[in-house]
Design a protein around this motif. Structure first.
Motif, PDB file in Angstrom:
ATOM      1  N   ARG A 136       5.652   6.849   1.503  1.00 20.53           N
ATOM      2  CA  ARG A 136       6.093   5.430   1.789  1.00 20.53           C
ATOM      3  C   ARG A 136       5.521   4.266   1.542  1.00 20.53           C
ATOM      4  NH1 ARG A 136       2.890   7.604   6.083  1.00 20.53           N
ATOM      5  NH2 ARG A 136       1.756   6.136   7.182  1.00 20.53           N
ATOM      6  N   ALA A 137       5.816   3.239   1.449  1.00 19.68           N
ATOM      7  CA  ALA A 137       5.178   2.052   1.046  1.00 19.68           C
ATOM      8  C   ALA A 137       5.000   1.073   2.295  1.00 19.68           C
ATOM      9  CB  ALA A 137       5.948   1.169   0.118  1.00 19.68           C
ATOM     10  N   VAL A 138       3.999   0.521   2.599  1.00 20.73           N
ATOM     11  CA  VAL A 138       3.322  -0.408   3.879  1.00 20.73           C
ATOM     12  C   VAL A 138       3.102  -1.781   3.392  1.00 20.73           C
ATOM     13  CG1 VAL A 138       1.980  -0.292   5.868  1.00 20.73           C
ATOM     14  CG2 VAL A 138       2.629   1.883   5.239  1.00 20.73           C
ATOM     15  N   PRO A 139       3.710  -2.614   3.833  1.00 20.20           N
ATOM     16  CA  PRO A 139       3.382  -4.048   3.362  1.00 20.20           C
ATOM     17  C   PRO A 139       1.811  -4.445   4.034  1.00 20.20           C
ATOM     18  CG  PRO A 139       4.884  -3.866   5.100  1.00 20.20           C
ATOM     19  CD  PRO A 139       4.733  -2.618   4.786  1.00 20.20           C
ATOM     20  N   LEU A 140       1.301  -5.175   3.040  1.00 21.36           N
ATOM     21  CA  LEU A 140       0.035  -5.677   3.166  1.00 21.36           C
ATOM     22  C   LEU A 140       0.102  -7.553   3.719  1.00 21.36           C
ATOM     23  CD1 LEU A 140      -2.080  -4.154   0.536  1.00 21.36           C
ATOM     24  CD2 LEU A 140      -1.948  -3.432   2.843  1.00 21.36           C
ATOM     25  N   LEU A 174       0.940  -1.273  -0.064  1.00 21.32           N
ATOM     26  CA  LEU A 174      -0.057  -0.092   0.003  1.00 21.32           C
ATOM     27  C   LEU A 174       0.914   1.113   0.029  1.00 21.32           C
ATOM     28  CD1 LEU A 174      -3.112   0.488   1.996  1.00 21.32           C
ATOM     29  CD2 LEU A 174      -1.186   2.171   2.245  1.00 21.32           C
ATOM     30  N   HIS A 175       0.674   2.057  -0.963  1.00 25.63           N
ATOM     31  CA  HIS A 175       1.598   3.408  -1.015  1.00 25.63           C
ATOM     32  C   HIS A 175       0.807   4.608  -0.571  1.00 25.63           C
ATOM     33  CE1 HIS A 175       4.277   1.063  -3.531  1.00 25.63           C
ATOM     34  NE2 HIS A 175       3.354   0.592  -4.218  1.00 25.63           N
ATOM     35  N   VAL A 176       1.409   5.151   0.487  1.00 27.08           N
ATOM     36  CA  VAL A 176       1.166   6.292   1.160  1.00 27.08           C
ATOM     37  C   VAL A 176       1.689   7.556   0.407  1.00 27.08           C
ATOM     38  CG1 VAL A 176       0.740   7.820   3.093  1.00 27.08           C
ATOM     39  CG2 VAL A 176       0.644   5.282   3.275  1.00 27.08           C
ATOM     40  N   ARG A 177       0.864   8.454  -0.348  1.00 27.00           N
ATOM     41  CA  ARG A 177       1.391   9.429  -1.363  1.00 27.00           C
ATOM     42  C   ARG A 177       0.848  10.680  -0.872  1.00 27.00           C
ATOM     43  NH1 ARG A 177       0.609   5.275  -5.405  1.00 27.00           N
ATOM     44  NH2 ARG A 177       2.674   4.428  -6.032  1.00 27.00           N
ATOM     45  N   SER A 178       1.642  11.823  -1.004  1.00 21.89           N
ATOM     46  CA  SER A 178       1.325  13.405  -0.902  1.00 21.89           C
ATOM     47  C   SER A 178       0.629  13.446  -2.301  1.00 21.89           C
ATOM     48  CB  SER A 178       2.120  14.333  -0.663  1.00 21.89           C
ATOM     49  OG  SER A 178       2.695  14.176   0.786  1.00 21.89           O
ATOM     50  N   ARG A 179      -0.485  14.129  -2.424  1.00 24.53           N
ATOM     51  CA  ARG A 179      -1.221  14.659  -3.507  1.00 24.53           C
ATOM     52  C   ARG A 179      -1.537  16.022  -3.278  1.00 24.53           C
ATOM     53  NH1 ARG A 179      -1.889  10.245  -6.865  1.00 24.53           N
ATOM     54  NH2 ARG A 179      -2.251   8.175  -5.741  1.00 24.53           N
ATOM     55  N   PRO A 180      -0.608  17.151  -3.536  1.00 29.72           N
ATOM     56  CA  PRO A 180      -0.884  18.463  -3.311  1.00 29.72           C
ATOM     57  C   PRO A 180      -1.987  18.954  -4.186  1.00 29.72           C
ATOM     58  CG  PRO A 180       0.972  18.091  -4.466  1.00 29.72           C
ATOM     59  CD  PRO A 180       0.703  16.762  -3.657  1.00 29.72           C
ATOM     60  N   THR A 188      22.635   2.275   5.389  1.00 26.42           N
ATOM     61  CA  THR A 188      21.681   0.983   5.697  1.00 26.42           C
ATOM     62  C   THR A 188      20.402   1.273   4.559  1.00 26.42           C
ATOM     63  OG1 THR A 188      22.455   0.782   8.077  1.00 26.42           O
ATOM     64  CG2 THR A 188      20.468  -0.487   7.255  1.00 26.42           C
ATOM     65  N   HIS A 189      20.217   0.372   3.741  1.00 28.84           N
ATOM     66  CA  HIS A 189      19.036   0.224   2.814  1.00 28.84           C
ATOM     67  C   HIS A 189      18.216  -0.980   3.126  1.00 28.84           C
ATOM     68  CE1 HIS A 189      21.179   3.647   0.591  1.00 28.84           C
ATOM     69  NE2 HIS A 189      22.429   2.781   1.040  1.00 28.84           N
ATOM     70  N   THR A 190      17.056  -0.673   3.484  1.00 30.98           N
ATOM     71  CA  THR A 190      16.231  -1.723   3.668  1.00 30.98           C
ATOM     72  C   THR A 190      15.327  -2.311   2.568  1.00 30.98           C
ATOM     73  OG1 THR A 190      15.766  -0.812   6.047  1.00 30.98           O
ATOM     74  CG2 THR A 190      14.329  -2.554   5.149  1.00 30.98           C
ATOM     75  N   ARG A 191      15.700  -3.536   2.595  1.00 36.39           N
ATOM     76  CA  ARG A 191      15.014  -4.332   1.312  1.00 36.39           C
ATOM     77  C   ARG A 191      13.721  -4.351   1.446  1.00 36.39           C
ATOM     78  NH1 ARG A 191      19.960  -7.108   1.750  1.00 36.39           N
ATOM     79  NH2 ARG A 191      21.342  -6.840   0.116  1.00 36.39           N
ATOM     80  N   PRO A 192      12.953  -4.282   0.466  1.00 37.03           N
ATOM     81  CA  PRO A 192      11.340  -4.517   0.452  1.00 37.03           C
ATOM     82  C   PRO A 192      10.975  -5.829   1.285  1.00 37.03           C
ATOM     83  CG  PRO A 192      11.627  -3.554  -1.543  1.00 37.03           C
ATOM     84  CD  PRO A 192      13.150  -3.875  -0.974  1.00 37.03           C
ATOM     85  N   GLU A 193      11.439  -6.700   0.864  1.00 39.98           N
ATOM     86  CA  GLU A 193      11.212  -8.188   1.244  1.00 39.98           C
ATOM     87  C   GLU A 193      11.437  -8.456   2.805  1.00 39.98           C
ATOM     88  OE1 GLU A 193      15.174  -8.721  -0.977  1.00 39.98           O
ATOM     89  OE2 GLU A 193      13.110  -7.461  -1.315  1.00 39.98           O
ATOM     90  N   LEU A 225       6.340   3.619   9.281  1.00 42.15           N
ATOM     91  CA  LEU A 225       5.534   4.694   9.954  1.00 42.15           C
ATOM     92  C   LEU A 225       5.531   5.776   9.394  1.00 42.15           C
ATOM     93  CD1 LEU A 225       5.875   3.721  13.831  1.00 42.15           C
ATOM     94  CD2 LEU A 225       3.725   3.620  12.684  1.00 42.15           C
ATOM     95  N   GLY A 226       6.497   6.205   8.728  1.00 40.86           N
ATOM     96  CA  GLY A 226       6.566   7.426   7.796  1.00 40.86           C
ATOM     97  C   GLY A 226       7.212   8.407   8.734  1.00 40.86           C
ATOM     98  N   HIS A 227       8.018   8.300   9.812  1.00 43.98           N
ATOM     99  CA  HIS A 227       8.349   9.407  10.576  1.00 43.98           C
ATOM    100  C   HIS A 227       9.541  10.121   9.968  1.00 43.98           C
ATOM    101  CE1 HIS A 227       6.558   7.349  14.464  1.00 43.98           C
ATOM    102  NE2 HIS A 227       5.754   8.185  14.014  1.00 43.98           N
TER     103      HIS A 227
END
Length: 444
Positions: free
Chosen positions: A262-266, A244-250, A412-417, A394-396
């Motif tokens: 940010r992307a949140v896993p489902l 799930l993608h949380v995006r700004s849409r000005p 440090t780069h967090t892999r999506p998986e 959390l998008g902080h």
């Protein structure tokens, strides 16, 4: 003898005089016809440097080092709010909070200049003040909580910092609100944050009706802010990939709090709830108003581009009718109207359903849907999820631009998986509430 000594201790630098008085060097000059005398240094050389600077400012008709333009508190507030609304372009919610906080100072010192405010007297005023928590005229009034007083003082400190930069305060005067508010201020009566545990979460979700269950289950298992959920579009949901993608849409007046996407896993259960909410629709808000009739919605099944075009069309029509550009607040009203016509629910409806459901299951201390986000973060902590993954999900905003781990977070780069695996591991700690999904959601 006295005149000779005076000649030795007095010197002119252009339109400015310097002289020794009681072991300190002073400057004297006239600005706008008014005499100005200030002690500036302990030695003659430093005093001559200050005098040279002031003389240059007088010659160029610029404000001098010791000049300032007094303003009334109300005028300072208007300038400060205008700066944040039109120059910094802070969010309208932030501007509203700043206006409300500084209005207490305006009410306290309505006829006073900003530099004449007695801060200790203002703090005493705040301690005895009684306000309506929701701002409604008929609401029951109560004293300000410590957190409220601290926020007011912090906002006033920022406003006086703004005033100092624009020379509305006496030169070299300290910010009168410095040291007040801030994280060191003692908070004794703060309203406690309710955090669900395993049993209370299950009780709440069991007591929720069909619409409320879907909304609050997603808040509990995705860690979204309620405002992010109501502005979530179907095109932001990737059910196949499980994200799930949380995006700004000005262009639609939708912003994430920190302006960070940010992307949140489902997990599978969250995907099932989303399928149930979306149904056969292909576009539009994920969460529609309760009992919304899609066929009657003027902007039903519209994607982000179509909704943005609807906003632009309404803005153009309003400006043509009024012969002048709309301000930010007028455009924000049009944004809300477009979301309403697309069927989106309101934030107030989510709050109301949360309180109603909490009361139905006896959780009277739970009064705010933000509890779900606190619970989600706490559950990740209980599962020992890496701090970087928690921050990412959390998008902080990272502290000082580099995260709580400093330079380590940059490397440090967090892999999506990895993120998906760890979030699912944490949410599986409470399986009982996940099992409710298959009883509450019908197959689509």
């Amino acid at each position: 003898m006295g005149k000779l000594r005076a000649r030795k201790t007095r010197r002119r630098v252009g339109r400015v005089s310097i002289y020794l008085h009681r072991r300190r060097w002073w400057v004297y000059y006239r600005e706008h016809g008014r005499p100005v005398r200030k002690a500036v240094a302990d030695d003659r050389t430093a005093a001559e440097q200050v005098a040279s600077q002031i003389n240059l400012e007088l010659t160029s008709s610029a404000p001098t080092l010791f000049s300032f333009r007094p303003v009334l508190v109300a005028e300072l507030q208007r300038s400060f709010i205008d700066y944040h609304e039109h120059i910094v372009r802070s969010s309208l919610a932030t501007v509203s909070r700043y206006r409300t906080a500084t209005q207490h100072l305006v009410n306290f010192g309505r006829e006073l200049a900003a530099h004449e405010i007695e801060v200790e007297a203002f703090v005493r005023y705040l301690r005895i003040l009684r306000v309506a928590p929701n701002g409604h005229a008929n609401a029951r009034r109560r004293a300000l909580r410590d957190n409220g007083v601290r926020y007011i003082l912090e906002t006033c400190r920022s406003m006086y910092g703004y005033a100092a930069k624009r020379r509305h305060l006496p030169p070299y005067a300290d910010n009168p609100f410095a040291g007040l508010g801030g994280k060191r201020a003692r908070v004794e009566d703060a309203k406690p944050v309710f955090v669900f545990d395993r049993r209370s979460e299950l009780a709440f979700l069991k007591a929720a009706d069909g619409w409320a269950f879907g909304v609050h289950f997603l808040l509990a298992k995705l860690g979204l802010r309620p405002g992010e959920l109501i502005r979530l579009l179907i095109e932001d949901v990737d059910l196949v990939g499980g994200w799930l993608h949380v995006r700004s849409r000005p262009e639609l007046g939708a912003h994430t709090k920190t302006r960070r996407e940010r992307a949140v896993p489902l997990i599978a259960e969250a995907a099932t709830v989303l399928k149930n909410l979306i149904g056969r629709r292909t576009a539009g808000p994920v969460v529609l108003r309760q009992k919304a009739d899609v066929s009657a919605l003027p902007l039903a099944n519209c994607d982000a581009r179509t909704l943005a075009a609807a906003v632009q069309k309404r803005v153009a029509a309003a400006e043509a009718a009024g012969d002048e550009p709309l301000n930010r607040r007028a455009i924000a009203r049009l944004h809300r109207a477009v979301w309403r016509d697309a069927g989106a629910t309101r934030l107030e409806r989510i709050r109301a359903s949360f309180i109603q459901t909490a009361e139905a299951c006896g959780l009277t201390e739970a009064t705010c849907p933000k509890s779900w986000r606190h619970t989600f973060a706490t559950l990740l902590q209980d599962a020992n999820i890496d701090p970087l993954i928690r921050q990412l999900t959390l998008g902080h905003a990272p502290q000082f631009g580099m995260g709580t781990l400093g330079m380590t977070s940059v490397y440090t780069h967090t892999r999506p998986e990895t993120q998906k695996r760890e979030i699912e591991r944490a949410l599986r700690l409470w399986p009982e509430s996940l099992e409710l999904v298959f009883h509450m959601c019908k197959e689509v």
